[in-house]
Design a protein around this motif. Structure first.
Motif, PDB file in Angstrom:
ATOM      1  N   VAL A   8       0.927  -1.197  -0.087  1.00 24.01           N
ATOM      2  CA  VAL A   8      -0.129  -0.221  -0.081  1.00 24.01           C
ATOM      3  C   VAL A   8       0.847   1.179  -0.164  1.00 24.01           C
ATOM      4  CG1 VAL A   8      -1.423   1.217   1.182  1.00 24.01           C
ATOM      5  CG2 VAL A   8      -1.996  -1.178   1.140  1.00 24.01           C
ATOM      6  N   ARG A   9       1.981   1.236   1.079  1.00 25.71           N
ATOM      7  CA  ARG A   9       2.913   2.458   0.848  1.00 25.71           C
ATOM      8  C   ARG A   9       3.437   2.539  -0.748  1.00 25.71           C
ATOM      9  NH1 ARG A   9       8.023   2.877   1.061  1.00 25.71           N
ATOM     10  NH2 ARG A   9       8.376   0.674   1.233  1.00 25.71           N
ATOM     11  N   LEU A  10       3.883   1.507  -1.094  1.00 23.97           N
ATOM     12  CA  LEU A  10       4.593   1.467  -2.606  1.00 23.97           C
ATOM     13  C   LEU A  10       3.492   2.225  -3.435  1.00 23.97           C
ATOM     14  CD1 LEU A  10       6.514  -1.666  -2.513  1.00 23.97           C
ATOM     15  CD2 LEU A  10       7.536   0.754  -2.263  1.00 23.97           C
ATOM     16  N   ILE A  11       2.178   1.739  -3.405  1.00 25.49           N
ATOM     17  CA  ILE A  11       1.258   2.229  -4.440  1.00 25.49           C
ATOM     18  C   ILE A  11       1.092   3.751  -4.110  1.00 25.49           C
ATOM     19  CG2 ILE A  11      -1.208   2.495  -4.635  1.00 25.49           C
ATOM     20  CD1 ILE A  11      -0.137   0.363  -6.227  1.00 25.49           C
ATOM     21  N   GLU A  12       1.065   4.131  -3.058  1.00 24.93           N
ATOM     22  CA  GLU A  12       1.189   5.690  -2.444  1.00 24.93           C
ATOM     23  C   GLU A  12       2.206   6.251  -3.086  1.00 24.93           C
ATOM     24  OE1 GLU A  12       0.405   5.818   1.575  1.00 24.93           O
ATOM     25  OE2 GLU A  12      -1.686   5.133   1.514  1.00 24.93           O
ATOM     26  N   GLU A  13       3.303   5.827  -2.966  1.00 27.30           N
ATOM     27  CA  GLU A  13       4.538   6.595  -3.485  1.00 27.30           C
ATOM     28  C   GLU A  13       4.615   6.596  -5.041  1.00 27.30           C
ATOM     29  OE1 GLU A  13       8.483   4.972  -1.803  1.00 27.30           O
ATOM     30  OE2 GLU A  13       7.459   5.180   0.314  1.00 27.30           O
ATOM     31  N   ILE A  14       4.102   5.477  -5.598  1.00 27.37           N
ATOM     32  CA  ILE A  14       4.105   5.620  -7.261  1.00 27.37           C
ATOM     33  C   ILE A  14       3.160   6.769  -7.714  1.00 27.37           C
ATOM     34  CG2 ILE A  14       3.239   3.991  -9.254  1.00 27.37           C
ATOM     35  CD1 ILE A  14       4.140   1.407  -7.464  1.00 27.37           C
ATOM     36  N   GLY A  15       2.123   6.853  -6.942  1.00 27.64           N
ATOM     37  CA  GLY A  15       1.340   7.909  -7.194  1.00 27.64           C
ATOM     38  C   GLY A  15       1.879   9.376  -7.139  1.00 27.64           C
ATOM     39  N   TYR A  16       2.995   9.489  -6.436  1.00 28.50           N
ATOM     40  CA  TYR A  16       3.765  10.527  -6.146  1.00 28.50           C
ATOM     41  C   TYR A  16       4.691  10.595  -7.249  1.00 28.50           C
ATOM     42  CZ  TYR A  16       1.238  11.546  -1.928  1.00 28.50           C
ATOM     43  OH  TYR A  16       0.217  11.907  -1.076  1.00 28.50           O
ATOM     44  N   GLY A  17       4.783   9.769  -8.163  1.00 31.08           N
ATOM     45  CA  GLY A  17       6.041   9.459  -9.034  1.00 31.08           C
ATOM     46  C   GLY A  17       7.294   9.036  -8.828  1.00 31.08           C
ATOM     47  N   SER A  18       7.412   8.160  -7.666  1.00 27.28           N
ATOM     48  CA  SER A  18       8.503   7.495  -7.388  1.00 27.28           C
ATOM     49  C   SER A  18       9.010   6.238  -7.996  1.00 27.28           C
ATOM     50  CB  SER A  18       8.446   6.893  -5.778  1.00 27.28           C
ATOM     51  OG  SER A  18       9.674   6.285  -5.515  1.00 27.28           O
ATOM     52  N   ARG A  19      10.202   6.781  -8.846  1.00 28.82           N
ATOM     53  CA  ARG A  19      10.364   5.204  -9.925  1.00 28.82           C
ATOM     54  C   ARG A  19      11.036   4.145  -8.911  1.00 28.82           C
ATOM     55  NH1 ARG A  19      10.629   3.276 -14.957  1.00 28.82           N
ATOM     56  NH2 ARG A  19      12.383   1.817 -14.857  1.00 28.82           N
ATOM     57  N   GLU A  20      11.620   4.527  -7.767  1.00 30.37           N
ATOM     58  CA  GLU A  20      12.046   3.479  -6.750  1.00 30.37           C
ATOM     59  C   GLU A  20      11.112   2.932  -6.276  1.00 30.37           C
ATOM     60  OE1 GLU A  20      13.065   6.839  -6.332  1.00 30.37           O
ATOM     61  OE2 GLU A  20      14.815   6.652  -7.426  1.00 30.37           O
ATOM     62  N   ALA A  21      10.122   3.311  -5.744  1.00 27.06           N
ATOM     63  CA  ALA A  21       8.826   2.618  -5.254  1.00 27.06           C
ATOM     64  C   ALA A  21       8.252   1.585  -6.606  1.00 27.06           C
ATOM     65  CB  ALA A  21       7.596   3.599  -4.775  1.00 27.06           C
ATOM     66  N   PHE A  22       8.154   2.278  -7.658  1.00 22.87           N
ATOM     67  CA  PHE A  22       7.640   1.230  -8.711  1.00 22.87           C
ATOM     68  C   PHE A  22       8.601   0.368  -8.865  1.00 22.87           C
ATOM     69  CE2 PHE A  22       7.618  -0.105 -13.171  1.00 22.87           C
ATOM     70  CZ  PHE A  22       6.280  -0.461 -13.280  1.00 22.87           C
ATOM     71  N   ASP A  23       9.886   0.246  -9.097  1.00 23.72           N
ATOM     72  CA  ASP A  23      10.826  -0.702  -9.018  1.00 23.72           C
ATOM     73  C   ASP A  23      10.702  -1.820  -8.024  1.00 23.72           C
ATOM     74  OD1 ASP A  23      11.718   0.564 -11.588  1.00 23.72           O
ATOM     75  OD2 ASP A  23      13.693   1.376 -10.439  1.00 23.72           O
ATOM     76  N   ARG A  24      10.391  -1.296  -6.773  1.00 26.89           N
ATOM     77  CA  ARG A  24      10.384  -2.395  -5.713  1.00 26.89           C
ATOM     78  C   ARG A  24       8.825  -3.066  -5.671  1.00 26.89           C
ATOM     79  NH1 ARG A  24      10.712  -6.266  -2.866  1.00 26.89           N
ATOM     80  NH2 ARG A  24      10.050  -6.192  -0.727  1.00 26.89           N
ATOM     81  N   PHE A  25       7.791  -2.207  -6.230  1.00 29.29           N
ATOM     82  CA  PHE A  25       6.633  -3.087  -6.464  1.00 29.29           C
ATOM     83  C   PHE A  25       6.537  -3.772  -7.388  1.00 29.29           C
ATOM     84  CE2 PHE A  25       2.280  -2.947  -8.158  1.00 29.29           C
ATOM     85  CZ  PHE A  25       1.424  -3.057  -7.072  1.00 29.29           C
ATOM     86  N   TYR A  26       7.361  -3.549  -8.632  1.00 28.50           N
ATOM     87  CA  TYR A  26       7.495  -4.366  -9.658  1.00 28.50           C
ATOM     88  C   TYR A  26       8.434  -5.867  -9.356  1.00 28.50           C
ATOM     89  CZ  TYR A  26       8.923  -6.191 -14.238  1.00 28.50           C
ATOM     90  OH  TYR A  26       8.949  -7.186 -15.532  1.00 28.50           O
ATOM     91  N   GLU A  27       9.184  -5.791  -8.541  1.00 28.66           N
ATOM     92  CA  GLU A  27       9.950  -6.837  -7.983  1.00 28.66           C
ATOM     93  C   GLU A  27       8.991  -7.862  -7.124  1.00 28.66           C
ATOM     94  OE1 GLU A  27      13.841  -5.798  -6.283  1.00 28.66           O
ATOM     95  OE2 GLU A  27      14.141  -4.318  -7.972  1.00 28.66           O
ATOM     96  N   MET A  28       8.130  -7.222  -6.303  1.00 30.60           N
ATOM     97  CA  MET A  28       7.485  -7.839  -5.232  1.00 30.60           C
ATOM     98  C   MET A  28       6.250  -8.607  -5.851  1.00 30.60           C
ATOM     99  SD  MET A  28       6.538  -5.181  -2.140  1.00 30.60           S
ATOM    100  CE  MET A  28       5.329  -6.365  -1.253  1.00 30.60           C
ATOM    101  N   PHE A  29       6.055  -8.048  -7.158  1.00 27.77           N
ATOM    102  CA  PHE A  29       4.664  -8.676  -7.567  1.00 27.77           C
ATOM    103  C   PHE A  29       4.640  -9.105  -9.217  1.00 27.77           C
ATOM    104  CE2 PHE A  29       2.785  -5.587  -4.299  1.00 27.77           C
ATOM    105  CZ  PHE A  29       2.220  -6.549  -3.879  1.00 27.77           C
ATOM    106  N   ILE A  30       5.798  -9.198  -9.974  1.00 29.77           N
ATOM    107  CA  ILE A  30       5.886  -9.791 -11.072  1.00 29.77           C
ATOM    108  C   ILE A  30       5.803 -11.240 -10.936  1.00 29.77           C
ATOM    109  CG2 ILE A  30       8.660  -9.696 -11.226  1.00 29.77           C
ATOM    110  CD1 ILE A  30       6.306  -9.138 -14.144  1.00 29.77           C
ATOM    111  N   PRO A  31       6.289 -11.954 -10.138  1.00 29.68           N
ATOM    112  CA  PRO A  31       6.056 -13.227 -10.149  1.00 29.68           C
ATOM    113  C   PRO A  31       4.528 -13.751  -9.983  1.00 29.68           C
ATOM    114  CG  PRO A  31       7.789 -12.897  -8.566  1.00 29.68           C
ATOM    115  CD  PRO A  31       7.301 -11.660  -9.355  1.00 29.68           C
TER     116      PRO A  31
END
Length: 190
Positions: A8-31
């Protein structure tokens, strides 16, 4: 912080434009996203394309996530399922819903498929809004793996009545937007 809170925190940060949050989110959920896409499409390249579409949408429209409607994982599962089915429909023209196939199989069919936890969570929530008989037959078939004949025997009803209850129950489930689409329509989404 557990995975649910972090997602949830990462989704919020993605909303603010955080590329790092998106990268971490992607790593968590791609599988997880790839597994769903591959199960539905049956094709590695198609599944990879679905993953690309899902994560691009997450990056561009992270504000669509609503914690009151469910977990990030459930949200991603619904998005992935929807995008996967869209791709199959485009390729094959008409696709019969996998849940309907699962529920309408006869006892002589091959062994029952185990549905993912997320699909069960989504259907379980939607079932709460169905008439009790429809809930019972869909729950029996979907969660307990019972055949239509077993349900007819257990409920002391004709097989045709059980088939009708399943059909009406599935139609009622389809009417619930929460089962098929996460959010209300926006732009070109259905």
């Amino acid at each position: 912080m557990d995975d649910k809170q972090e997602s949830v925190r990462l989704i919020e940060e993605i909303g603010y434009g955080s590329r790092e949050a998106f990268d971490r989110f992607y790593e968590m959920f791609i599988p997880f996203v790839f597994q769903i896409a591959y199960q539905i499409t049956g094709d590695r390249l198609e599944a990879e394309d679905v993953c690309h579409d899902v994560f691009l949408e997450v990056y561009q429209k992270s504000e669509q996530y609503n914690a009151s409607k469910g977990s990030v994982k459930a949200w991603l599962a619904v998005k992935t399922r929807s995008r996967s089915l869209d791709r199959l429909r485009k390729k094959k023209g008409l696709l019969v819903d996998r849940l309907e196939l699962f529920l309408t199989r006869e006892a002589s069919d091959a062994e029952l498929h185990v549905l993912s936890h997320i699909e069960k969570e989504i259907v379980s929530e939607a079932l709460k809004h169905l008439p009790q008989d429809q809930q019972k037959v869909i729950y029996g078939c979907y969660f307990e793996g019972m055949t239509q004949r077993e349900m007819a025997s257990e409920m002391n009803r004709p097989l045709g009545s059980i088939k009708s209850m399943i059909r009406y129950g599935l139609n009622n489930l389809r009417k619930q937007k929460g089962l098929l689409h996460w959010t209300g329509s926006s732009g070109g989404e259905k």
